[in-house]
Design an enzyme around this catalytic site. Structure first.
Site, short mmCIF file in Angstrom:
data_model
loop_
_atom_site.label_atom_id
_atom_site.label_comp_id
_atom_site.label_asym_id
_atom_site.label_seq_id
_atom_site.Cartn_x
_atom_site.Cartn_y
_atom_site.Cartn_z
N ASN A 162 -5.52 -14.27 1.62
CA ASN A 162 -5.95 -14.96 0.30
C ASN A 162 -5.41 -16.38 0.26
O ASN A 162 -5.22 -17.14 -0.80
CB ASN A 162 -5.07 -14.04 -0.66
CG ASN A 162 -5.94 -12.79 -0.72
OD1 ASN A 162 -7.00 -12.64 -0.90
ND2 ASN A 162 -4.80 -11.88 -0.72
N LYS B 179 -13.19 0.74 4.77
CA LYS B 179 -12.61 2.08 4.86
C LYS B 179 -13.60 3.27 4.04
O LYS B 179 -14.35 2.64 3.23
CB LYS B 179 -11.31 1.92 4.02
CG LYS B 179 -10.50 3.19 3.65
CD LYS B 179 -9.70 3.06 2.40
CE LYS B 179 -10.28 3.48 1.29
NZ LYS B 179 -9.63 3.65 0.06
N ARG C 54 -19.18 8.84 7.94
CA ARG C 54 -19.61 7.41 7.70
C ARG C 54 -18.75 6.67 8.43
O ARG C 54 -19.08 5.57 8.66
CB ARG C 54 -19.09 7.30 6.15
CG ARG C 54 -20.30 7.86 5.13
CD ARG C 54 -20.13 7.50 3.80
NE ARG C 54 -21.08 8.33 2.95
CZ ARG C 54 -20.61 8.69 1.61
NH1 ARG C 54 -19.27 8.61 1.14
NH2 ARG C 54 -21.56 9.46 0.96
N ASN D 240 -20.35 3.78 10.30
CA ASN D 240 -19.91 2.32 10.15
C ASN D 240 -19.60 1.55 11.75
O ASN D 240 -19.50 0.24 11.61
CB ASN D 240 -18.59 2.22 9.23
CG ASN D 240 -19.13 2.53 7.72
OD1 ASN D 240 -20.17 2.60 7.38
ND2 ASN D 240 -17.95 3.05 7.09
N TYR E 22 0.67 -1.28 0.05
CA TYR E 22 0.12 -0.15 -0.02
C TYR E 22 0.67 1.32 0.02
O TYR E 22 0.45 2.37 -0.40
CB TYR E 22 -1.06 0.10 1.38
CG TYR E 22 -1.89 -1.06 1.32
CD1 TYR E 22 -2.10 -1.81 0.46
CD2 TYR E 22 -2.58 -1.19 2.64
CE1 TYR E 22 -3.12 -3.10 0.47
CE2 TYR E 22 -3.58 -2.26 2.60
CZ TYR E 22 -3.69 -3.19 1.64
OH TYR E 22 -4.60 -4.51 1.76
#
Length: 284
Positions: free
Chosen positions: A144, A235, A241, A245, A53
């Site tokens: 994963n 995110k 928000r 959330n 990232y």
């Protein structure tokens, strides 16, 4: 603000904040710092980043600016594929570089193998075990991994079992056999793309449930993940928000509502996703 200590226990008995803030595509600049500081203000203490990232340094700067002690946060990162293919020394360098870049304490709470690179992920895991022994990471996890890849890892006589496997889970990509498999093994499931990047919020099932409870579509989806026993990674760059959330404890979804949400994912959705993941892994 809301629910800063809502936690789920790992197989080691350590609490992990169940609502996590994901840093994928959070910019590595002052704007990114401001987003992270807003997330802290909203109540987030679990932050999920990755070397890929490119914003570990930004995360560390923001968390230091918050004034909250390091031990109040649960910070996750991941080792990328290129380091795995270069061998254990490169894996060690990548993790230690992540610690330096974060510059907030001397460890990560959890470090994941971002993808199970064929022929390399077992040795990558062994190096993470060594780093855990040196207290540079506190827990080791996966990302994963399929059940077959997990079985291959376990069959190689690793000494420290993984505490988490992170993969895509939402009502739009629900693979109950995989979720139940890992949970039965004592491995927590962390849901990446828990909000499906906002796609599908206009689905008729979600609209009916949101109107019934007077909540947003995002709250429906996040509450679904919470009731599935998942670590929920979400995110948004919008502060209101972020608060919204996290405000998902004042209602619960009934069994019929959960079943209807489960039904949004079709067998073709699962088949297509599994084929895509298989192709991606063979190209690593």
């Amino acid at each position: 603000m809301t629910n800063p200590t809502l936690s789920i226990l790992s197989s080691t008995g350590s609490p992990i904040p169940q609502l996590a803030f994901g840093l994928y595509k959070v910019p590595a600049n002052e704007e990114g710092e401001a987003i992270i500081l807003d997330a802290v203000k909203a109540g987030y203490r679990h932050f999920d980043t990755a070397s890929y990232y490119g914003n570990e340094e930004t995360l560390g700067k923001a968390l230091k600016r918050s004034g909250i002690p390091r031990d109040q946060f649960f910070i996750v990162s991941k080792v990328w594929n290129d380091a795995q293919k270069l061998g254990r020394a490169a894996v060690r360098y990548s993790v230690e570089r992540s610690i330096v870049d974060l510059n907030f304490g001397t460890y990560y709470d959890l470090f994941l193998i971002h993808w199970p690179v064929p022929n390399y992920f077992v040795e990558t895991y062994r190096e993470l075990e060594s780093l855990q022994g040196e207290e540079k990471i506190r827990h080791i996890g996966l990302s994963n991994f399929s059940p077959a890849e997990y079985e291959e890892l376990i069959s190689n006589n690793i000494s420290v079992p993984p505490v988490v496997n992170q993969f895509e889970v939402s009502p739009f990509m629900y693979r109950p056999r995989d979720v139940e498999y890992f949970q039965c093994k004592g491995v927590l499931v962390s849901s990446s793309k828990a909000l499906h990047r906002g796609k599908g919020f206009d689905h008729w099932i979600i609209e009916i449930i949101s109107k019934r409870h007077n909540i947003t579509a995002a709250q429906v989806v996040l509450r679904w993940g919470l009731q599935k026993g998942l670590i929920v990674v979400a995110k948004t760059s919008n502060f209101d928000r972020m608060v919204e959330n996290r405000d998902i404890l004042h209602f619960s979804l009934g069994q019929d509502e959960m079943a209807k949400l489960d039904s949004i994912t079709t067998e073709k959705d699962v088949s297509d996703r599994e084929m895509l993941e298989k192709e991606r892994k063979t190209q690593m």
